[in-house]
Design an enzyme around this catalytic site. Structure first.
Site, PDB file in Angstrom:
ATOM      1  N   CYS A 112      12.151  -2.870 -23.654  1.00 16.56           N
ATOM      2  CA  CYS A 112      12.597  -4.229 -23.348  1.00 16.56           C
ATOM      3  C   CYS A 112      13.837  -4.642 -24.127  1.00 16.56           C
ATOM      4  CB  CYS A 112      11.465  -5.217 -23.603  1.00 16.56           C
ATOM      5  SG  CYS A 112       9.971  -4.864 -22.655  1.00 16.56           S
ATOM      6  N   HIS A 245      14.841 -12.048 -23.688  1.00 18.47           N
ATOM      7  CA  HIS A 245      13.983 -11.173 -22.901  1.00 18.47           C
ATOM      8  C   HIS A 245      12.839 -12.001 -22.340  1.00 18.47           C
ATOM      9  CE1 HIS A 245      11.287  -8.112 -21.598  1.00 18.47           C
ATOM     10  NE2 HIS A 245      10.492  -8.184 -22.648  1.00 18.47           N
ATOM     11  N   ASN A 275       7.828  -9.808 -16.482  1.00 20.21           N
ATOM     12  CA  ASN A 275       8.504  -8.979 -17.487  1.00 20.21           C
ATOM     13  C   ASN A 275       9.090  -7.758 -16.783  1.00 20.21           C
ATOM     14  OD1 ASN A 275       9.255  -7.248 -19.562  1.00 20.21           O
ATOM     15  ND2 ASN A 275       7.408  -7.583 -20.777  1.00 20.21           N
TER      16      ASN A 275
END
Length: 318
Positions: A112, A245, A275
């Protein structure tokens, strides 16, 4: 010499998987997911749609937005955890699909935090004179490594791609980047499956200890934001937009609070995208730009954290 974002682009698959639909597969509900994560839906790649396919669309949109000819590109970096193949790299596959050749193209794997790692790498190429026009992409097909029977993880992840064109410029662009990693925490968030003797050794699915990830992420993102601003000699009040993020709304809110930023100065897409790992920051950035909220000359703070743990941030003038 600076590297400066000349254009942004993104792509989300057509298939939308809502919380309500997920609730027909596993023991969960829209209210349960939304209250804990902020996620309402996520996009899922079509059968046969690869990471490079999505990256190509995002890349072309960024190239168009930058107003360049693709022949100007002399570096491609793709951040991904879900490459098309073991090898060659997704960046090389993308280079071929763009009908370009001869210059460096490679993948970065920091989960990520991958887009921040890729952006920092491209920034150093440009500032050092090794590249003049870089294509930096975060792209993921996380649905390929999601266990759709595990309600602790399947509610979180989605697919997509985001891209930026980074050009050499005398105008201020990327001001500071900071990268960190700590492999002591590698067992908390992982996908350990590997190819072995023609088969798969280990689980092919995402494993996550949610509470441990949350606690570490909140602290690490706050610290790296402070570190990056201090390195640039800037105050929190000088940040116009936080582009984080998109993992969990609670983590985003905590980071914004630490920086003293109201949520109306934070780009939030986690409700619509879930996500998307390395794709989440460039997806959010492109949405902020195309919605008209992010304007030229504004100061942006991008940051992310992922398995490894690996984390980092980038402070830039857009």
């Amino acid at each position: 010499m600076y590297s400066r974002i000349a254009g942004t682009g993104s792509y989300l698959p057509e298939r939308i998987l809502s919380n309500a639909e997920l609730a027909t597969r596993v023991d969960t509900s829209d209210e349960w997911i939304a209250s804990r994560t902020g996620i309402r839906q996520r996009h899922i790649a079509a059968d046969g749609q690869t990471t490079s396919d999505m990256a190509l669309i995002a890349a072309n949109r960024a190239i168009e937005a930058a107003g360049i000819d693709k022949s100007e590109i002399d570096l491609i970096i793709v951040a991904t955890t879900t490459p098309d193949n073991v090898f060659p790299s997704t960046a090389c596959i993308l280079q071929d699909k763009l009908e370009l050749h001869g210059f460096p193209a490679f993948d970065v794997q920091a989960v990520c935090a991958g887009f921040i790692y890729a952006l920092a790498t491209a920034d150093n190429f440009v500032k050092g004179g090794s590249a003049k026009c870089a294509l930096v992409i975060g792209a993921e097909t996380l649905s390929n490594i999601t266990d759709w029977n595990d309600r602790g993880t399947c509610i979180l992840f989605g697919d997509g791609a985001g891209a930026v064109v980074l050009k050499a410029s005398e105008e201020p662009g990327i001001l500071q980047t900071r990268l960190h990693a700590d492999g002591r925490y590698r067992h908390i968030l992982k996908t350990e499956g590997r190819m072995k003797a023609g088969g798969l050794d280990g689980s092919p699915y995402i494993y996550m200890e949610g509470n441990a990830v949350f606690k570490f992420a909140v602290r690490a993102l706050a610290d790296v934001a402070e570190e990056t601003l201090a390195a640039a000699g800037m105050q929190q009040s000088q940040v116009d937009w936080l582009v984080p993020h998109q993992a969990n709304l609670r983590i985003i809110e905590s980071t914004a609070k630490h920086l003293g930023l109201p949520m109306d100065q934070v780009i939030v897409t986690v409700d619509k995208h879930g996500n998307t790992s390395a794709a989440s920051i460039p997806l959010a950035l492109d949405e902020g730009v195309r919605s008209g909220r992010i304007q030229r000359g504004q100061t942006l703070l991008l940051e992310g954290i992922g398995g490894g743990f690996a984390w980092g941030s980038a402070l830039l003038k857009y």
